[in-house]
Scaffold this motif. Sequence first.
Motif, PDB file in Angstrom:
ATOM      1  N   ALA A  38       0.834  -1.203   0.000  1.00  0.00           N
ATOM      2  CA  ALA A  38       0.000   0.000   0.000  1.00  0.00           C
ATOM      3  C   ALA A  38       0.868   1.252   0.000  1.00  0.00           C
ATOM      4  O   ALA A  38       0.612   2.189  -0.762  1.00  0.00           O
ATOM      5  N   THR A  39       1.897   1.264   0.819  1.00  0.00           N
ATOM      6  CA  THR A  39       2.804   2.413   0.873  1.00  0.00           C
ATOM      7  C   THR A  39       3.511   2.609  -0.460  1.00  0.00           C
ATOM      8  O   THR A  39       3.581   3.722  -0.983  1.00  0.00           O
ATOM      9  N   ALA A  40       4.006   1.524  -1.048  1.00  0.00           N
ATOM     10  CA  ALA A  40       4.733   1.603  -2.311  1.00  0.00           C
ATOM     11  C   ALA A  40       3.831   2.014  -3.472  1.00  0.00           C
ATOM     12  O   ALA A  40       4.300   2.643  -4.424  1.00  0.00           O
ATOM     13  N   ALA A  41       2.555   1.649  -3.407  1.00  0.00           N
ATOM     14  CA  ALA A  41       1.622   1.956  -4.492  1.00  0.00           C
ATOM     15  C   ALA A  41       0.809   3.230  -4.220  1.00  0.00           C
ATOM     16  O   ALA A  41      -0.055   3.588  -5.018  1.00  0.00           O
ATOM     17  N   TYR A  42       1.070   3.885  -3.084  1.00  0.00           N
ATOM     18  CA  TYR A  42       0.387   5.129  -2.728  1.00  0.00           C
ATOM     19  C   TYR A  42      -1.127   4.943  -2.606  1.00  0.00           C
ATOM     20  O   TYR A  42      -1.912   5.775  -3.072  1.00  0.00           O
ATOM     21  N   VAL A  43      -1.533   3.835  -1.994  1.00  0.00           N
ATOM     22  CA  VAL A  43      -2.950   3.585  -1.726  1.00  0.00           C
ATOM     23  C   VAL A  43      -3.103   3.187  -0.267  1.00  0.00           C
ATOM     24  O   VAL A  43      -2.121   2.967   0.434  1.00  0.00           O
ATOM     25  N   ARG A  59      -8.528   0.843  -9.709  1.00  0.00           N
ATOM     26  CA  ARG A  59      -8.598   1.766 -10.846  1.00  0.00           C
ATOM     27  C   ARG A  59      -7.377   1.529 -11.717  1.00  0.00           C
ATOM     28  O   ARG A  59      -6.384   0.949 -11.284  1.00  0.00           O
ATOM     29  N   CYS A  60      -7.439   2.029 -12.925  1.00  0.00           N
ATOM     30  CA  CYS A  60      -6.357   1.803 -13.885  1.00  0.00           C
ATOM     31  C   CYS A  60      -5.008   2.291 -13.347  1.00  0.00           C
ATOM     32  O   CYS A  60      -4.022   1.557 -13.367  1.00  0.00           O
ATOM     33  N   LEU A  61      -4.957   3.517 -12.863  1.00  0.00           N
ATOM     34  CA  LEU A  61      -3.691   4.054 -12.365  1.00  0.00           C
ATOM     35  C   LEU A  61      -3.220   3.304 -11.123  1.00  0.00           C
ATOM     36  O   LEU A  61      -2.023   3.069 -10.950  1.00  0.00           O
ATOM     37  N   ASP A  62      -4.154   2.878 -10.269  1.00  0.00           N
ATOM     38  CA  ASP A  62      -3.780   2.081  -9.100  1.00  0.00           C
ATOM     39  C   ASP A  62      -3.158   0.757  -9.532  1.00  0.00           C
ATOM     40  O   ASP A  62      -2.186   0.290  -8.937  1.00  0.00           O
ATOM     41  N   LEU A  63      -3.698   0.155 -10.577  1.00  0.00           N
ATOM     42  CA  LEU A  63      -3.159  -1.098 -11.097  1.00  0.00           C
ATOM     43  C   LEU A  63      -1.739  -0.896 -11.615  1.00  0.00           C
ATOM     44  O   LEU A  63      -0.854  -1.719 -11.370  1.00  0.00           O
ATOM     45  N   VAL A  64      -1.504   0.219 -12.281  1.00  0.00           N
ATOM     46  CA  VAL A  64      -0.155   0.549 -12.767  1.00  0.00           C
ATOM     47  C   VAL A  64       0.793   0.729 -11.585  1.00  0.00           C
ATOM     48  O   VAL A  64       1.926   0.227 -11.607  1.00  0.00           O
ATOM     49  N   LYS A  71       7.203  -4.749  -9.258  1.00  0.00           N
ATOM     50  CA  LYS A  71       8.227  -4.932 -10.295  1.00  0.00           C
ATOM     51  C   LYS A  71       7.798  -5.966 -11.339  1.00  0.00           C
ATOM     52  O   LYS A  71       8.563  -6.848 -11.729  1.00  0.00           O
ATOM     53  N   VAL A  72       6.533  -5.852 -11.763  1.00  0.00           N
ATOM     54  CA  VAL A  72       5.986  -6.697 -12.822  1.00  0.00           C
ATOM     55  C   VAL A  72       5.258  -5.795 -13.817  1.00  0.00           C
ATOM     56  O   VAL A  72       5.037  -4.617 -13.553  1.00  0.00           O
ATOM     57  N   GLU A  73       4.903  -6.359 -14.949  1.00  0.00           N
ATOM     58  CA  GLU A  73       4.108  -5.635 -15.940  1.00  0.00           C
ATOM     59  C   GLU A  73       2.628  -5.744 -15.565  1.00  0.00           C
ATOM     60  O   GLU A  73       2.217  -6.730 -14.939  1.00  0.00           O
ATOM     61  N   VAL A  74       1.847  -4.778 -15.959  1.00  0.00           N
ATOM     62  CA  VAL A  74       0.410  -4.816 -15.704  1.00  0.00           C
ATOM     63  C   VAL A  74      -0.188  -6.078 -16.320  1.00  0.00           C
ATOM     64  O   VAL A  74      -1.066  -6.705 -15.730  1.00  0.00           O
ATOM     65  N   THR A  75       0.310  -6.478 -17.472  1.00  0.00           N
ATOM     66  CA  THR A  75      -0.216  -7.687 -18.122  1.00  0.00           C
ATOM     67  C   THR A  75       0.005  -8.932 -17.279  1.00  0.00           C
ATOM     68  O   THR A  75      -0.757  -9.890 -17.390  1.00  0.00           O
ATOM     69  N   ASP A  76       1.029  -8.940 -16.430  1.00  0.00           N
ATOM     70  CA  ASP A  76       1.241 -10.084 -15.528  1.00  0.00           C
ATOM     71  C   ASP A  76       0.107 -10.192 -14.517  1.00  0.00           C
ATOM     72  O   ASP A  76      -0.159 -11.276 -14.003  1.00  0.00           O
TER      73      ASP A  76
END
Length: 84
Positions: A38-43, A59-64, A71-76
Amino acid sequence: MPTRRHPYPDWALARRALLGHRIASLRRAAGLSQDDLATAAYVDRRSIMRWENGVRDPRCLDLVMVAHALKVEVTDLVAPDERR
């Protein structure tokens, strides 16, 4: 919050659960707690908990941001099993 006129179809709820499972499994593999992610993703930590439990969709930006923190791609996170 207003309720949906039509409930989500079963396949959409299954994909939501799969996304939550992937977030949780990649988080554990990275050695992160829900708080750390949560801290690393700012949520908020509750958001991570809700996504992992399949209660809500990120949300889309949260997923990014989650993908970046893990350290993975969104597609993963969102690719169907047959594309993995």
